[in-house]
Design an enzyme around this catalytic site. Sequence first.
Site, mmCIF file in Angstrom:
data_model
loop_
_atom_site.group_PDB
_atom_site.id
_atom_site.type_symbol
_atom_site.label_atom_id
_atom_site.label_comp_id
_atom_site.label_asym_id
_atom_site.label_seq_id
_atom_site.Cartn_x
_atom_site.Cartn_y
_atom_site.Cartn_z
ATOM 1 N N GLU A 44 0.856 -1.185 0.000
ATOM 2 C CA GLU A 44 0.000 0.000 0.000
ATOM 3 C C GLU A 44 0.903 1.250 0.000
ATOM 4 O O GLU A 44 1.904 1.300 0.718
ATOM 5 C CB GLU A 44 -0.869 -0.003 1.273
ATOM 6 C CG GLU A 44 -1.826 1.179 1.366
ATOM 7 C CD GLU A 44 -2.651 1.188 2.668
ATOM 8 O OE1 GLU A 44 -2.198 0.609 3.679
ATOM 9 O OE2 GLU A 44 -3.735 1.787 2.654
ATOM 10 N N LYS A 115 -9.306 0.662 -2.754
ATOM 11 C CA LYS A 115 -9.554 0.287 -1.356
ATOM 12 C C LYS A 115 -11.023 0.461 -0.977
ATOM 13 O O LYS A 115 -11.606 1.541 -1.204
ATOM 14 C CB LYS A 115 -8.666 1.152 -0.464
ATOM 15 C CG LYS A 115 -8.654 0.757 0.986
ATOM 16 C CD LYS A 115 -7.701 1.667 1.767
ATOM 17 C CE LYS A 115 -7.537 1.216 3.197
ATOM 18 N NZ LYS A 115 -6.599 2.046 3.954
ATOM 19 N N CYS A 156 -5.147 -3.162 3.005
ATOM 20 C CA CYS A 156 -4.973 -2.919 4.440
ATOM 21 C C CYS A 156 -6.213 -3.231 5.273
ATOM 22 O O CYS A 156 -6.546 -4.386 5.478
ATOM 23 C CB CYS A 156 -4.465 -1.501 4.659
ATOM 24 S SG CYS A 156 -3.534 -1.414 6.199
HETATM 25 N N1 LIG Z 1 -3.801 1.800 6.031
HETATM 26 C C1 LIG Z 1 -4.669 1.133 6.757
HETATM 27 O O1 LIG Z 1 -5.787 0.853 6.330
HETATM 28 C C2 LIG Z 1 -4.197 0.721 8.120
HETATM 29 C C3 LIG Z 1 -5.061 -0.319 8.753
HETATM 30 C C4 LIG Z 1 -4.612 -0.700 10.107
HETATM 31 O O2 LIG Z 1 -3.533 -0.387 10.578
HETATM 32 C C5 LIG Z 1 -5.548 -1.484 10.905
HETATM 33 O O3 LIG Z 1 -5.235 -1.720 12.067
HETATM 34 O O4 LIG Z 1 -6.622 -1.871 10.402
#
Ligand SMILES: NC(=O)CCC(=O)C(=O)O
Length: 267
Positions: A44, A115, A156
């Site tokens: 990402e 995303k 993520c």
């Molecule tokens: N960039 C993100 O979406 C981070 C996601 C993350 O750290 C989580 O705990 O969920």
Amino acid sequence: MASRFKLALIQICTQRYREHNLKKAEQMIREAARNGASVVVLPEYFTCWMDPKYFIEYKELPDGPTSTMLSRVAKETNIHLFGGSFPEEIPNSDKLYNTCHIYGPTGELTQRFRKLHLFDVDLGPGMSIRESELNVAGDKLTVVNVAGCKTGFGICIDLRYPEIARLYGNMGCQMLTYMGGFSMKTGPSHLEILQRVRAVDNQVFVANVGPATNTEAPYVTYGHSGVADPWGNMIAKTGSDEDIVYADIGQYNCFLVLYLDHPCFCC
Ligand SMILES: NC(=O)CCC(=O)C(=O)O
């Protein structure tokens, strides 16, 4: 699964300038290809630090410098390239998408994933993040067939949503690929267990690749990229430093046959 392939996860340590990150990513992709990987995944936001200031500075249209580099390198190295993500500019809008471009070995853009869930969280004193202030969520699942292995994509925090993984499982995916810059607060407790449980629940390989930990960045990422197999074992994993993680996908003998298309009693 039709055939085996070597998967490489590029845990790049991103720096202040996009030019540096694109050059470094290209070097690491080439190294992975020389080492026999035919599918290479970037993290990402591998083009810039994860902070609104840098997203605005380095936003790009879909045919910008990041896409140009990824397409060229996929072709020159003859690999499938899952191109991490970059801040995608939306014409006539102040908002951005968090977008992954997926390239085939001839350099063609085969798919695009945006995303689905934005990272809006309060993680204790002084740590509130509202990705939705600058970003818009995508609205499509994305599946790519590589060497007979159907792969579903997430970015993520999408890993936290079992429903997405189940939808991909029901679509016949054998691997889920997440590009995830998990936070230093949540990553140590949650990242590995989320990967392993998604793998067991859906009888799929689950890969996650994040940027290496860089304490100079405004948002520090946890790293620890790796791959869980359908039994829930981590078959590849690294720490917080810049690294390339490799896994052989397709060598798994599945002894647990779950009929995932059976209706769930609660829905
Ligand atoms: N960039 C993100 O979406 C981070 C996601 C993350 O750290 C989580 O705990 O969920």
